[in-house]
Scaffold this motif. Sequence first.
Motif, short mmCIF file in Angstrom:
data_model
loop_
_atom_site.label_atom_id
_atom_site.label_comp_id
_atom_site.label_asym_id
_atom_site.label_seq_id
_atom_site.Cartn_x
_atom_site.Cartn_y
_atom_site.Cartn_z
N THR A 127 -14.56 27.98 -0.23
CA THR A 127 -15.12 27.49 -1.70
C THR A 127 -13.83 26.99 -2.26
N THR A 128 -14.04 25.89 -3.07
CA THR A 128 -12.99 25.36 -3.81
C THR A 128 -13.18 24.04 -4.82
N HIS A 129 -12.13 24.07 -5.64
CA HIS A 129 -12.43 23.03 -6.49
C HIS A 129 -11.46 21.61 -6.36
N PHE A 130 -10.48 22.00 -5.38
CA PHE A 130 -9.23 21.26 -4.86
C PHE A 130 -9.84 19.74 -4.36
N TYR A 131 -9.35 18.79 -5.05
CA TYR A 131 -9.64 17.72 -4.58
C TYR A 131 -9.01 17.20 -3.09
N ASN A 132 -7.96 17.54 -2.98
CA ASN A 132 -7.16 17.37 -1.52
C ASN A 132 -7.67 18.01 -0.53
N LEU A 133 -8.39 19.47 -0.61
CA LEU A 133 -8.97 19.92 0.36
C LEU A 133 -10.29 19.11 0.83
N LYS A 134 -11.07 18.71 -0.30
CA LYS A 134 -12.21 17.95 -0.09
C LYS A 134 -11.82 16.65 1.13
#
Length: 631
Positions: free
Chosen positions: A458-465
């Motif tokens: 789970t994440t909020h980081f744009y680069n991981l998306k």
Amino acid sequence: MIFPNNYEEKCGFTVIREMLIDRCLSPFGIEKVHQVTVQKDYAIIYYQLEQVKEFIHLLQIERGFPLDTYVDTRAIVQQVLADAGLWCTTEEFTAIKQTLSNGQKLLQIVSQQTDDVYRYPTVALIAAGVIPMHELLDRIEQVIDKNGQMRDGASKELASIRKEKVQVAHAIQKKFDTIMRKAQAAGLTDNEMAASIRDGRLVIPVTASFKRKFKGVIHDESRSGKTVFIEPEELVQENTRLFVLEQEERREIVRILMEMTDVVRKHHQALYKLYNFIGDVDLLRAKALLAQKIGGVMPIVENVQQIVWKDAYHPILQLALKTQDQVLNPLQLTLEKDNRILVVSGANSGGKSVALKTVALLQYMLQCGLLIPVDPKSKAGIFEHMFMDIGDGQSIENNLSTYTAHLNNMKVFLEHTHASTLILIDEFGGGTEPELGGAIAESILERLNERGCYGIITTHFYNLKGLAQRTKGLQNGAMLYDFKEMKPLYELSQGHPGSSYALDVAKRIGLAEDLLLHASQKIDANYLRIEQQLQEVVAMKVAERKLQQVQRVEEEVAPAIVKEEVSREEVVLLENEGMMEEKALVVGDFVKRNGKGKAGEIIEIRGKKATVVIESMKFTIAVEELVRSNA
């Protein structure tokens, strides 16, 4: 390998273990619950799951299942084995008999056969090597009655002794009554004073001033000294004989108990096997009852790494919400070879952590031989390692920050992860400066993906998306959020990332417009466009969910009533479903999802799914949802 050491506590399995203990009937079963551990061997896991499934069937059929208390008599057996001079008491033999009797009943139930075929073949395997202890049980029942007293017929000698005891006692009582009446008539004793017993002998209360007039043996006197208790001279011989008989009775009882204890010593190994068998059955029963409580079933279990779950529930949360008359939305999840790691994003409090914990708990339960609350058509696999990084990892003792603890966990992950590993990471990369944290998280995720592992992040980081969109083995997922209603739906949708809705939420709660405008000017315009696109995708998914709910209602309620409840947006979606029949889509076509939102180019079509690039982001969308665009 299970990591961290408190994995069970973090995922909630400690609660499941307590629920199993609460359903046990015996100390043997409770010990077995404490011994339950995650298994990695497919054959063992499959066998344990089949056992529980079969035992549920057994409980539904066998109404005579013994539910009495099972007494743990192992310490007694150990003591008499260690000391040949010890023997079991009648109370201890009564306890052994009770456990033996219930154990025999269990053995009969699980070992039932019809035409030489076991009625419960998988459960019957746990009875292998367990010997019916008829000799010991029959001997105890012959010797000790249901009240825990030794029977007169335990031996010929005991029967003879007790018969003579009765005769002598009767003769003593008869003589004593006569002597007592004479003493009262002579005024030697107060008529209101009753006969008494001293040192096991009948005595007469004689007034102290008349004690020389009454022949016998003085055994006691009252505190005031006004009364003495005298055994009549005429009864001394009979009382002595009664005393001798009582001693002989005790010796004979001890002899019989020692003889029976030798039988216990002789069969101690068989006894231990029976105790172990009782524990296995008790554990199975607890597992079966728990499965019935949480709606646990056996999914399709295969000896591969996979999670293809339909309608999966977190059992503890589901039970908690049920007590509050609330409903928990089920989790739909697919982790397979081409999409092994799911990167889940979305608004805060949207259920990302719940989804992650659901996977952590259910997979652990499954590999502990427990049925899990999923659709029976779900497919499950086996993992050798289960790694979790969730919650506050701050350590006061080691002076570690949350982020440092997170990095230490990632170090362990990278050292041990391989293709048979399940990784579960909450708020990946959080706890430090976003740009650097995101870069490190991306590098770690790339390495983990190279190892071929499975998992949820789970994440909020744009680069991981973005990494998940362009990298094979990774996929995006979003926890759906109904922006119109301003509430999370707690439903996972795979194939696209989610939006944090940060600016929108801030606007809805009343932050000043100029402040939000100023904030948006500080954000990269491309990022804002992508966030808008993500929100449109999520809105489409939410609309689909609503439409599906309406369609389900239509099957149950009169169509005229349902049509009034369908929104204009949902009607448009229904109409657009039929717009793709004119000409098949091909790679290179520009399309829009249901004719709405921004256009994108199809770069790949696999079966009923198409990969569409929309403003540099990849989205996996059902072909039937795409509408050809001129853009």
